[in-house]
Design an enzyme around this catalytic site. Structure first.
Site, PDB file in Angstrom:
ATOM      1  N   CYS A 120     -31.030   7.115   0.407  1.00 27.69           N
ATOM      2  CA  CYS A 120     -29.853   6.309   0.754  1.00 27.69           C
ATOM      3  C   CYS A 120     -30.282   4.925   1.259  1.00 27.69           C
ATOM      4  CB  CYS A 120     -28.964   7.053   1.743  1.00 27.69           C
ATOM      5  SG  CYS A 120     -27.277   6.388   1.844  1.00 27.69           S
ATOM      6  N   HIS A 130     -28.028  11.964  -0.984  1.00 31.72           N
ATOM      7  CA  HIS A 130     -28.764  12.688   0.053  1.00 31.72           C
ATOM      8  C   HIS A 130     -29.182  14.059  -0.466  1.00 31.72           C
ATOM      9  CE1 HIS A 130     -28.155  10.111   3.666  1.00 31.72           C
ATOM     10  NE2 HIS A 130     -27.120   9.686   2.970  1.00 31.72           N
ATOM     11  N   GLU A 134     -30.968  16.276   1.002  1.00 27.72           N
ATOM     12  CA  GLU A 134     -30.903  17.271   2.076  1.00 27.72           C
ATOM     13  C   GLU A 134     -29.473  17.738   2.339  1.00 27.72           C
ATOM     14  OE1 GLU A 134     -30.229  13.392   4.324  1.00 27.72           O
ATOM     15  OE2 GLU A 134     -31.108  14.094   2.447  1.00 27.72           O
ATOM     16  N   ASP A 170     -12.238  25.353  14.049  1.00 27.03           N
ATOM     17  CA  ASP A 170     -11.824  24.959  15.387  1.00 27.03           C
ATOM     18  C   ASP A 170     -12.614  25.802  16.383  1.00 27.03           C
ATOM     19  OD1 ASP A 170      -9.972  23.208  14.361  1.00 27.03           O
ATOM     20  OD2 ASP A 170      -8.273  24.555  14.583  1.00 27.03           O
ATOM     21  N   ASP A 202      -3.371  12.866  13.879  1.00 25.83           N
ATOM     22  CA  ASP A 202      -2.689  14.100  14.296  1.00 25.83           C
ATOM     23  C   ASP A 202      -1.259  13.812  14.739  1.00 25.83           C
ATOM     24  OD1 ASP A 202      -5.071  16.093  14.349  1.00 25.83           O
ATOM     25  OD2 ASP A 202      -5.805  14.389  15.515  1.00 25.83           O
TER      26      ASP A 202
END
Length: 548
Positions: A80, A186, A188, A233, A394
């Protein structure tokens, strides 16, 4: 073999270290200029901004020894920003020179025809006669997250290994010159396909000639896939144990008749491993407790990330508590310090909630001209790049009889209500909330989205409190409203109940990703079931790959 990590001090390098270890190799960090002479192979990971990387290399005295290492044609893998720094310069920081071992300049994507950053899983194709190094395969998808790239038309063709198409632009996605290899994506974070690439580099495997021939002359344009995201969550239950829970409109407790306990759907690390194996394109961990009485170094979510990233090789986003804070002993920590701790523990992106609302309020108080310069969004984006910053939107619906009833500040952002309000109201606007949905603010979701993009955020995670836990599908009115407002990627959240809901939101709202939690936790719907339905609807998704 002496494998060294060229870490300039920014972003998530833990995932790369874990990937190398997973493949059976040890890696140490370059500490001084003398370490360049000791290294048999060097990996230069890139998470952050071009100028940050180059300035850090200069301050450490690493530029000259790195140039000598590369001039000697010793094995090197750049990732990157670690690839971008090899070129002459970047429009991200016009006054900062690159290392200059490759000809060409890094340019910013145009956002007039597409969202920026380019974020997600995309293919690669080889424009030259053969892939001399076959750690990369045209049949696989790799994970990209960047706003800048080297246009193929401006690169020296001799060094281009693969290119990738993003809407109307074709850019260099991998280069090779001698024993130097670098990728814009990437590895990884690219699942088993990325691990195969890393193994090929570490093992010095030249690959199979037949495979190279099969991958030659790539002419079919690559395609960015839609992402299916699993969300966890995480909070402490009443016994103090970390659990994955799920709420209905953010209420995570069972009914009083069932004991009123925090709903427990599994252990966070176990579930991240499960979702990686099941083909999730990203995993989002939302800390909904915040652990306000814990010092930063003892935050339980740091250990969750450390353990998860040992076996999860797709992007991890962490949310909750990303803000300036004061520790129990009075020590103050900036949002940048907090984010840095999470990045070093294995996070790839941080999600900012309430702090983004307050920053947006300050932005509009200035007349929509500027931020304070000190908000969490601005601090983190300056250092790590926009692609590292997600803003969690939210809101709750506010139902009104007409757009005028919303008041002058929100009138322009009123949309038809589907379904109508409790008293038959035909219109609504989306009022932002903070503190886990417990407090509302006088700013709407569209205002927040526009301000977040202006302040430097690279992605929106869009929830709707009213839709959460309903299983009735995503809130299309909200998502379409925000899609019209910004040119950064959007992740749809709240309301998924079946695979059809994912296809609908991709087709009708043009979002880049869609997220679910409860239906995955309870095994009501499998990730592969969602992807199979998307394929049937001709929506491009990443295939699940066999492990290595």
């Amino acid at each position: 073999m002496s494998i060294y990590l060229l870490d300039y001090g920014a972003g998530n390098v833990r995932s790369l270290v874990n990937a190398v270890k997973h493949l059976g190799y040890d890696m140490q960090t370059i500490e001084t200029a003398a370490d360049f002479d000791k290294a048999e192979k060097i990996i230069f990971p890139g998470v952050g901004a071009f100028a940050t990387a180059m300035h850090a290399l200069e301050q450490k005295g690493f530029i000259a020894p790195l140039q000598r290492y590369l001039a000697a044609d010793r094995p090197f893998l750049g990732i990157c920003v670690g690839m971008q720094c090899l070129f002459e310069g970047s429009d991200e920081s016009p006054s900062t020179a690159g290392i200059g071992v490759l000809s060409g300049r890094v340019r910013r994507f145009s956002n007039t025809t597409k969202t920026v950053p380019h974020m997600g899983w995309n293919g690669v194709r080889a424009p030259t006669a053969s892939l001399a190094w076959t750690g990369i395969n045209e049949e696989h998808r790799y994970y990209f997250v960047h706003s800048y790239a080297v246009p193929y038309a401006e690169a020296a063709a001799a060094s281009v290994l693969t290119v990738t198409d993003y809407a109307d632009e074709t850019f260099v996605s991998a280069v090779k010159r001698g024993r130097l290899v670098a990728t814009q994506f990437h590895p990884e974070k690219s699942g088993y396909a990325g691990l195969r690439l890393l193994r090929a580099f570490l093992a010095g495997d030249a690959g199979d000639a037949a495979a190279a021939a099969a991958a030659a002359h790539g002419t079919t344009r690559t395609q960015l896939t839609r992402r299916v995201v699993a969300c966890l969550d995480v909070r402490a239950n009443d016994a103090g144990d970390l659990v994955v829970t799920k709420g209905d409109q953010y209420d995570v407790r069972e009914a009083a008749a069932n004991g009123g306990h925090v709903r427990n759907l599994g252990k966070p690390v176990d579930l991240t491993h499960r979702y990686f194996a099941e083909g999730a394109d990203e995993i989002c961990l939302l800390n909904i407790t915040s652990f306000r009485n814990s010092p930063l170094a003892d935050q339980p979510m740091l250990e969750v990330l450390r353990q998860a990233s040992q076996r999860v090789f797709v992007p991890l986003t962490i949310g909750g508590g990303i803000r300036d804070l004061t520790e129990p002993d009075g020590t103050t920590r900036s949002a940048l310090e907090v984010a840095g701790a999470y990045f070093r523990s294995g996070a790839d992106k941080v999600s900012i909630g309430g702090d983004a609302v307050f920053a947006a309020e300050a932005y509009w108080a200035s007349g929509g001209q500027r931020g304070t310069g000190t908000s969490s969004i601005e601090q983190i984006a300056r250092h790590y790049g926009a692609q590292a910053v997600v803003v969690s939107v939210d809101p709750r619906r506010v139902y009104v009889d007409s757009p005028d009833a919303a008041g002058p500040a929100h009138r322009a952002n009123v949309v038809p209500a589907h379904p109508p309000g409790p008293n038959g109201e035909a219109w609504c606007w989306y009022q932002c909330t903070v503190r886990g949905g417990r407090e509302t603010r006088d700013i709407d979701a569209r205002q927040l989205a526009i301000a977040s993009e202006a302040l430097g955020a690279g992605e929106l995670l869009v929830n709707c409190v009213d839709q959460d836990g309903t299983g009735l599908g995503f809130d299309h009115a909200l998502l379409r409203n925000l899609r019209e407002a910004v040119r950064i990627p959007i992740v749809a959240s709240s309301g998924a109940g079946c695979p059809v809901h994912f296809a609908d939101v991709f087709n009708e709202c043009h979002v880049e990703a869609a997220l679910a939690a409860g239906i995955f936790h309870r095994r009501e719907v499998a990730i592969e079931e969602v992807k199979a339905h998307l394929r049937e609807k001709h929506i491009a998704v990443r295939n699940i790959e066999a492990s290595i």
